[in-house]
Write a protein that holds these residues in place. Structure first.
Motif, PDB file in Angstrom:
ATOM      1  N   LEU A 279       0.819  -1.159  -0.043  1.00 42.27           N
ATOM      2  CA  LEU A 279       0.049   0.057   0.130  1.00 42.27           C
ATOM      3  C   LEU A 279       1.003   1.222  -0.027  1.00 42.27           C
TER       4      LEU A 279
ATOM      5  N   THR B  60      -4.881   7.120   2.790  1.00 47.11           N
ATOM      6  CA  THR B  60      -4.717   5.656   2.827  1.00 47.11           C
ATOM      7  C   THR B  60      -5.347   5.331   4.173  1.00 47.11           C
TER       8      THR B  60
ATOM      9  N   TRP C  25      -2.680  -7.676  -4.089  1.00 46.07           N
ATOM     10  CA  TRP C  25      -2.649  -6.320  -4.109  1.00 46.07           C
ATOM     11  C   TRP C  25      -2.435  -5.794  -5.481  1.00 46.07           C
TER      12      TRP C  25
END
Lengths: 480, 480
Positions: free
Chosen positions: B184, B201, B264
């Motif tokens: 991330l 985020t 991801w």
């Protein structure tokens, strides 16, 4: 032969015993690829994919240097588009995968998963192209394609494979012809310069050409077992598709004209060629420029003195220009590691232990010749770089020698059959140009015309099959 | 406003008038993308694809630096595999394309075109993984995926899109959690450092998380029109899939254990974000690091004196470190070219004519601020490099400012609705954690929880919807 070595060697069936099994053993045991839950589809594992990445980056650079740009066209093609070029649909329709449902709904028109993208790309070109000023169109895409194959082998023939497909449009016949041959030459140069695979270049017979092409040009490589591998093709499509898809533009005189068209591609099949040209009974032998790992450093007595310190130093020295790895796994012996990296075809192994450090030297092992030598640690990077070039050249020469040894001439069918049965390889022979002779030879021997080479020789005046006047010399072989 | 400029500007609908139409005008007129013959599928044209290539090469480097390797898994997934993880199949089955026929034969089991690859990859991991020594598995693939969408917009939501999907396995919960957040952070850093897009985020609510995930983390960007764009996600999958696919290994104590799992991805959707964060009424504004062309040189009075000579000299000086092009088309005026390159968002234009050469200077135009200035030809490369960095920073600051301006707090539903209707943007509000409140707000306002941000603030003690005890502060917004 030590115990470790034996164990490894025994895992791979010798190629003289069973070549197909040797191939399967090598690709599976070296972690290049695996079978997937869907029959005929392969999983390309990281070690195999890294080879593909090296091929990609080499070619992509060449494509861009010659003015090509990448783009992306849809995966799915409506049935009506596939049907527009008559020869094309005949060639591809029997081997496409059909999407019939989106979610819970049945589609009003079936969509095929692209087997190649001429049709969808031409439908867009027809919308885009207006003027001669827009030409040439020099586009390429990297993607996967699906062809429903009955009998498959990883890399060589699979229902899905990765490739690139270039699709270009040009004002003139000559320009399109030039592009077709330019791209063929880029493929040939890549095979020799990156993969260390020598190839024969030439034109396909009409029987063997791409469905919808005016002419197909090919690079053909010879494998260890004497079978040929079509390793890349470049198609001169003329105006077949541009007329079928009504791609017209306003030319220099202001009149509507159809452009000339090419397409060209190479695929993950090249990896199969790489294995079958250079591999041996210990496993892979990877040419340095395409090898994911060019040098592996194996520490000897890693726990002693400053061995790991020296290993790190070396690693840091080499890594700026060389793809190098250190195998510092504690739970494997050096001997075990040696065998594993030999099987995986890493071009150079460096061994370094306390005694080597004392003598300011390392031991270098060449995978291609299996030779060991001691070299000074001074200027080691230059030594290794030179050696990598040397290995490339050695592999290319060896492959060329092998191909020449397995290239025969035949002037009659008995000779021809004798070669195919006993010493398979390329057979140079004269041909009248009639498809009937081509088919008869295929039926009787299993060999096909691989290409009508650019470099012609006059072996005799008569067709090897019908004894009529020969018009060209061709290469025959059994092929993958 | 000159005639040329007017003509160009008129082609693009002002964003204040009709934002969706502005977006469509920009992407089509700048040749990023086109609609294809298959509804919901897009063609990514060379100018759009070059942006994707820059994103790819940036991320691929980061992935490799953090130990990940690329591989390739099949495009088609058997229905039985898709069905193995209960939440996953529920989430994806309604939107997959089904292959039912291979060539002329109906398949015994339907295959779906991958909408994401957890299932096929887990089926392979289950076959491969033996020991804790093999962990972690850090693999990624670049490919296209298909999701049968009803309502589509190029880049933002299409039935096929390009992406990367990482799939990793780890020994411990903590290590998998760390990986999820590491990736991330790589996405966040890429958005800021490459695309000049600031992102919030945080974690997704259970309602919004990936089908089959234990937790989904997200980066959320805010567009010009006040709508949010989910720009990348990283999923902590726990043991949901590893248990469903029976992925077991022998752990450090010799016992069988299930690994922890992450996945991801980011996609071509990022290109949509790029357009809607930086674009203006003249068209694209591309941040320099991702721009296919960073500098365009337009010769003025090209036929005069040594203009083209100087242009070539400049081009050769810049091209070693800058993506530069010369627009020497004879059939367009400089003014026409200026407008075209402005519309296409090229960060810097250099104008150079006979007078500039006399004065040893060039004219530089910045696309972001629309400022023109004269600069010396001496050290021009350094000047341009600094300017490109400056443009990047300016665009990032501007985007951050825009986001901050459009980020509101609300403590009751009336306030909330008023913001959504009149000044759309991010709304920070407190939430009790109950899905019923989340659904009620969506029904009444169209806004969804974009994320539960890592950076929490205490706006009030009460849930904005039910007045009960709030447990977290969340970002709401309408979203693409």
């Amino acid at each position: 032969m030590g115990k470790n070595e034996k164990q490894f060697v025994e895992e791979i069936t010798p190629m003289e015993v069973d070549f197909p099994q040797w191939y399967t053993d090598v690709i599976l045991k070296t972690d290049l690829v695996d079978y997937s839950p869907v029959k005929g589809f392969m999983v390309i594992k990281p070690y195999g994919y890294a080879i593909w990445e090296n091929i990609q980056s080499y070619l992509d650079k060449k494509f861009k240097e010659t003015g090509h740009k990448n783009c992306y066209f849809p995966l799915l093609i409506p049935e009506s588009l596939l049907n527009k070029e008559a020869e094309h649909v005949e060639g591809f329709a029997p081997e496409v995968a059909w999407v019939t449902h989106g979610g819970k709904n049945e589609l009003s028109e079936r969509l095929c998963v692209r087997p190649t993208s001429e049709t969808i790309i031409c439908s867009m070109y027809s919308k885009w192209l207006k003027s001669y000023r827009d030409l040439p169109y020099l586009y390429n895409q990297w993607c996967s394609v699906v062809r429903w194959e009955k009998s498959t082998r990883p890399f060589l023939r699979t229902s899905e494979f990765l490739w690139q497909e270039g699709h270009t449009l040009h004002e003139t016949y000559e320009e399109a012809q030039e592009e077709t041959l330019q791209m063929l030459n880029i493929y040939k140069e890549m095979c020799e310069n990156l993969l260390a695979i020598p190839v024969v270049t030439g034109r396909k017979s009409d029987r063997e050409k791409f469905a919808g092409a005016e002419a197909t040009y090919t690079i053909e490589a010879l494998m260890h077992d004497g079978k040929a591998l079509q390793s890349g093709t470049s198609h001169f499509l003329g105006q077949h598709f541009t007329k079928a898809f009504d791609i017209q533009y306003s030319d220099r005189e202001g009149k509507l004209a159809y452009p000339y068209h090419t397409s060209w591609g190479v695929s993950t099949r090249l990896i199969g060629g790489l294995i079958m040209v250079h591999g041996d009974n210990r496993g892979l032998v990877l040419p340095p420029r395409v090898a994911p790992i060019q040098v592996v450093i194996v520490p000897i007595a890693a726990h002693k003195g400053n061995v790991m310190e020296k290993v790190d130093e070396l690693y840091n020295e080499l890594k700026s220009s060389i793809r190098v790895e250190v195998d510092d796994r504690a739970n494997y012996s050096p001997g075990w590691k040696f065998n594993e990296w030999e099987m995986k075809g890493v071009p150079i192994r460096i061994e370094i232990g306390p005694k080597d450090i004392e003598n300011n030297q390392v031991v270098i092992f060449r995978r291609d010749t299996l030779e060991k030598q001691k070299v000074s640690m001074d200027n080691l990077k230059e030594t290794i770089e030179d050696l990598l070039d040397n290995i490339h050249n050695t592999l290319l020469s060896k492959a060329l020698e092998m191909r020449e040894k397995k290239t025969y001439t035949a002037t009659n069918l008995d000779e021809f059959k004798n070669i195919i049965e006993n010493t398979p390889g390329f057979i140079k022979a004269m041909w009248c140009g009639d498809e009937k002779c081509e088919e008869k030879i295929k039926e009787e021997t299993g060999a096909t015309i691989r290409c009508i080479p650019f470099e012609q020789e006059n072996i005799s005046d008569k067709c090897i099959c019908c004894d009529k006047q020969a018009t060209k010399m061709v290469y025959f072989a059994k092929a993958y």
